[in-house]
Write an enzyme that holds these catalytic residues in place. Structure first.
Site, PDB file in Angstrom:
ATOM      1  CB  ALA A  79      -0.937  -0.185   1.041  1.00 32.33           C
ATOM      2  CB  CYS A  80       1.424   4.166  -2.189  1.00 39.22           C
ATOM      3  SG  CYS A  80       2.106   5.677  -2.220  1.00 39.22           S
ATOM      4  CB  VAL A  81       3.975   4.918   2.217  1.00 33.73           C
ATOM      5  CG1 VAL A  81       5.437   5.786   1.576  1.00 33.73           C
ATOM      6  CG2 VAL A  81       4.561   5.188   3.907  1.00 33.73           C
TER       7      VAL A  81
END
Lengths: 131, 117
Positions: A79-81
């Site tokens: 999941a993109c930070v």
């Protein structure tokens, strides 16, 4: 010919069919002898990584669906930070850095930068986007 | 890898334009060849003289002017999308390549990966 797929999911788990379709696609890939480099959640898709999900017993649990695929196929789910932090999906490390009172990322999900997605998309034969 | 990012939504009403731009910038900074295409309501991303601060938002569309820093040189606009909204190229915040039907089709065909968030 066996192909390697990079999967991008941007649809919200609540208001789109993206996660459900992506999970069926990933499962079908492996059943047909293909493989998946990794799955990258971006935009509202990152809500699926919130470990405080608590749906009713008789409802579909999309988070559990990803966890099962991750363990069954040794699949990395990222999941993109930046978009996750913005939406209140925060790992222990990021919570400590930002001085937040708690963290809430399911341990089966990795919090990763966009660089991970660039790496996945450039090292795969096909990129499939579920929105 | 030759990547094309297609913008189809207006800026500021959702985060998708900014998040797609972030993705394109990340790809470019990892040495991918990146082009941006603006179609339909997406052409509003490029309108000059916007004031998102008035509604409490950060003006990310300015970044479209600084793309040379990321080696992103090609910005394309589909000609029908401009005429549909009665817009002129002079109203855009930078110079772009305006594509006719054949060029539009050709651009998508020759891109190895096409994204539209």
């Amino acid at each position: 010919m066996a192909l390697k797929y990079a999967i991008l999911v941007t649809g919200s788990p609540y208001t789109s069919q993206a996660h459900s379709s992506a999970q069926r696609f990933v499962d079908a890939c492996y059943r047909q002898g293909h493989s998946v480099h990794s799955v990258f959640f971006y935009g509202d898709a990152v809500y699926v990584a919130n470990e405080l999900w608590n749906p009713a017993n008789d409802e579909q649990n999309l988070q559990q669906g990803w966890s099962s695929l991750a363990s069954q196929y040794d699949l990395t789910i990222n999941a993109c930070v930046s978009v996750a932090n913005k939406r209140g999906i925060v790992s222990q490390e990021d919570a400590e850095l930002a001085g937040l009172p708690d963290h809430n990322v399911n341990a089966d999900f990795h919090i990763a930068g966009l660089g991970e997605w660039v790496e996945a998309s450039s090292h795969s034969d096909r990129v499939i986007h579920f929105s | 890898m030759n990547q094309l990012y297609i913008f189809t939504k207006p800026p500021y009403s959702t985060d998708s334009g900014k998040e797609q731009l972030d993705m394109a910038l990340a790809a470019a900074s990892f040495d991918q060849s990146v082009g941006l295409l603006f179609v339909g309501e997406g052409v509003w991303q490029l309108i000059d003289d916007q004031h998102p601060k008035l509604v409490g938002q950060k003006e990310y569309t300015r970044l479209f002017n600084g793309l040379d820093l990321y080696d992103i040189e090609h910005l394309y606009v589909y000609h029908k999308s401009l005429t549909h909204y009665g817009l002129l190229p002079e109203q855009l915040l930078r110079k772009v390549e305006i594509l006719n039907d054949a060029e539009y089709k050709n651009l998508i065909e020759r891109s190895s990966q096409v994204f539209s968030l």
